[in-house]
Every structure is written in structure tokens, then in C-alpha cells.
Design an enzyme around this catalytic site. Structure first.
Site, PDB file in Angstrom:
ATOM      1  N   ASP A  54      51.602  11.679  74.560  1.00  0.00           N
ATOM      2  CA  ASP A  54      50.776  12.290  73.538  1.00  0.00           C
ATOM      3  C   ASP A  54      49.267  11.548  73.534  1.00  0.00           C
ATOM      4  O   ASP A  54      48.976  10.665  74.007  1.00  0.00           O
ATOM      5  CB  ASP A  54      51.406  11.400  72.673  1.00  0.00           C
ATOM      6  N   ASN A  81      46.434  20.968  78.371  1.00  0.00           N
ATOM      7  CA  ASN A  81      46.154  21.774  77.472  1.00  0.00           C
ATOM      8  C   ASN A  81      47.147  21.855  76.207  1.00  0.00           C
ATOM      9  O   ASN A  81      46.685  22.784  75.354  1.00  0.00           O
ATOM     10  CB  ASN A  81      47.477  23.122  78.611  1.00  0.00           C
ATOM     11  N   LYS A 114      40.308  10.516  82.294  1.00  0.00           N
ATOM     12  CA  LYS A 114      39.693   9.631  82.892  1.00  0.00           C
ATOM     13  C   LYS A 114      41.512   8.954  83.468  1.00  0.00           C
ATOM     14  O   LYS A 114      41.092   9.142  85.295  1.00  0.00           O
ATOM     15  CB  LYS A 114      39.412   8.849  82.024  1.00  0.00           C
ATOM     16  N   SER A 132      40.570  26.114  77.418  1.00  0.00           N
ATOM     17  CA  SER A 132      39.758  26.436  76.171  1.00  0.00           C
ATOM     18  C   SER A 132      39.819  27.406  75.190  1.00  0.00           C
ATOM     19  O   SER A 132      41.258  27.344  74.880  1.00  0.00           O
ATOM     20  CB  SER A 132      37.693  26.425  76.578  1.00  0.00           C
ATOM     21  N   TYR A 146      38.057  23.676  64.952  1.00  0.00           N
ATOM     22  CA  TYR A 146      38.581  23.815  65.942  1.00  0.00           C
ATOM     23  C   TYR A 146      37.257  23.989  66.871  1.00  0.00           C
ATOM     24  O   TYR A 146      37.933  24.245  68.148  1.00  0.00           O
ATOM     25  CB  TYR A 146      38.934  25.409  65.607  1.00  0.00           C
ATOM     26  N   LYS A 150      35.969  22.794  71.253  1.00  0.00           N
ATOM     27  CA  LYS A 150      36.015  23.635  71.658  1.00  0.00           C
ATOM     28  C   LYS A 150      34.767  23.841  72.748  1.00  0.00           C
ATOM     29  O   LYS A 150      35.028  24.112  73.825  1.00  0.00           O
ATOM     30  CB  LYS A 150      37.305  25.426  71.765  1.00  0.00           C
TER      31      LYS A 150
END
Length: 274
Positions: A54, A81, A114, A132, A146, A150
Site C-alpha cells: 500500500d 502505477n 526512495k 502519469s 487529480y 499528475k
């Protein structure tokens, strides 16, 4: 040595299609999702590890990466994703849902990246692919949250492209257009307050457009995006951006060619807001 990809948000849509494609091409796949116990397909495949991740839970990011390394030896590619879309008048959103949108689409992407970078730096190689959207370079009404995430993914990725190259790590951005996935279902969070009457003409116009019979006519299957991701990972170039879908190519070309007034005026005309 067989290469390994770790995919976030692999339970459905683009993530699942990409897991299947890379598996079919002989890769090891770490297919991560929030509820791996619900998976019945990917876990049945050889050389696929289905595990919990998660992106808003730091412990699951670390444990999924370690589980993948323990099973396959290394991670060559990270596909960021996981994400969803929050739409609606900004004023109507409670702050906790605003934070959830950025925690998932931006902070989660950063933390997952990271987490894998020390491993990739030690190996002197790797590829980060960030999903993206056409919505990372153009906007639709009611998409402040949103699109904000992006646009952030685009900026983060472009800056990373410079700095990670010195460590032998490539950064790629994939920009899908309309995709035939469940984005409009569980991956879609719409908020509205009908008492905020000033916003309702825009709400009605947008939903009239999205609900029209031809709204999904140009939608591409998730498998098409998976193929673009495959190209981004395997083409051996330092290309930064990859568009996925004929509508993505057309819309982004049009946005690039138009000044702000022309583009916004055209969008308003399409929605009947002029």
C-alpha cells in the site's frame, strides 16, 4: 540473468496487464497490491510473486521490496502505477480526501521510489517508470486534485531524469489517454455539494460529456499501455516521455500547439460552457 520488475497497483487494469506482459516475456514479476489475498490469477503464474504493498503504508513498501529481493535476487525495474482520480469542485473536498489524493499519487510514488533507489544504485543500473496521464500536461474542469498530482509526477520524473542518470538509472514517464479500465469505478473519487450552486453547471456539463455514448469510443485497452511500458523499459534509450493511445497523441499535440486562451476556450466550447 532473468530481470525483475516490481509493479504497484497490479490487481487490475494497467498494472495487471503489465504484470502479465512481462511474465509472458520471461521476466520475474513482483505484483503488488493492497489486497493480495483477493488475487486468483497472477499468483498462479510461475515467477510471479504477489505481495502486499500500500503506497500510503511505509512498512508495506519496505516489506514488499525485501520479499521481492529475497525471492528473485534484485529489482531491475520499478513501475509506479498505483493511483486514483479525485474529481469535483475543490471547495467541496474535505481536507482528508485532498491529502489522500496527494498521499497516494505523489507521496506514495516518491516513497516507493526512495525505497528502491539504494538497491538500484548499488547495482549501478535500474529503470523507474512513472504512470502519469494526458492529465499531467492538460486539464479538464473539476480535476484540480487529480491533475495537480499528475503535473507533480511529471515534474518529479523530469527532475529525477537528470539526477539518476549519473547512477545508471533511467527515468521514464508513460502518459495514457482514455483507458478502458475501472478508473471510473473504484479508482474514481467524485465529490460534489449541490448547495454550491455556482459549480453545478460545470458538474452537469462534464458528466453529460462523460456519460455520452461516444465518451469511451477512443478508449484504449490496458494492454496497449502495458505495451508502451514494455517499450519504455526495453528500448535502451534515455527517452523521457511515452504517450499511450491515439487520443493521447492527438490531445497532447493540440495542447502543445495552442496557447492557454485557445485551449481553454476550445474545452469550454466542447462542454457547452461558453
Amino acid at each position: 540473468m532473468t530481470q525483475t520488475i516490481l509493479i504497484t497497483g497490479a490487481s487490475s487494469g494497467i498494472g495487471k496487464a503489465t504484470a502479465q506482459l512481462f511474465h509472458d516475456n520471461g521476466w520475474n514479476v513482483i505484483a503488488t497490491m493492497r489486497t493480495p489475498e483477493n488475487d486468483t490469477e497472477l499468483s498462479a503464474l510461475k515467477n510471479v510473486l504477489v505481495t502486499r504493498l500500500d503506497v500510503t503504508d511505509s512498512a508495506t513498501i519496505a516489506s514488499a521490496m525485501q520479499a521481492g529481493i529475497d525471492k528473485f535476487g534484485k529489482i531491475d525495474v520499478l513501475l509506479n502505477n498505483a493511483g486514483y482520480g479525485a474529481y469535483g469542485p475543490l471547495e467541496a473536498f474535505p481536507m482528508e480526501r485532498i491529502r489522500r489524493q496527494f498521499d497516494t499519487n505523489v507521496i506514495g510514488l516518491i516513497e516507493t521510489t526512495k525505497g528502491v533507489l539504494p538497491h538500484m544504485r548499488a547495482n549501478g543500473a535500474g529503470t523507474i517508470v512513472n504512470i502519469s496521464s494526458i492529465g499531467g500536461q492538460m486539464t479538464f474542469p473539476l480535476g484540480a486534485l487529480y491533475h495537480g498530482t499528475k503535473f507533480a509526477v511529471e515534474g518529479i520524473s523530469e527532475a529525477m531524469h537528470y539526477e539518476l542518470e549519473a547512477a545508471g538509472i533511467r527515468t521514464k514517464i508513460v502518459e495514457p489517454g482514455m483507458i478502458a479500465t475501472d478508473f471510473g469505478g473504484r479508482s474514481f473519487d467524485f465529490v460534489n455539494d449541490e448547495e454550491m450552486t455556482e459549480y453545478q453547471p460545470v458538474v452537469q456539463a462534464l458528466f453529460s460529456r462523460w456519460g455520452s455514448p461516444d465518451a469511451g469510443a477512443n478508449a484504449s485497452p490496458a494492454s496497449l499501455v502495458a505495451e508502451v511500458i514494455w517499450t519504455a523499459v526495453t528500448d535502451g534509450t534515455n527517452t523521457l516521455r511515452y504517450r499511450a493511445g491515439a487520443d493521447a497523441v492527438e490531445l497532447l499535440d493540440n495542447r502543445k500547439a495552442a496557447d492557454d486562451a485557445t485551449f481553454i476556450g476550445g474545452m469550454k466550447a466542447q462542454l457547452g460552457l461558453t
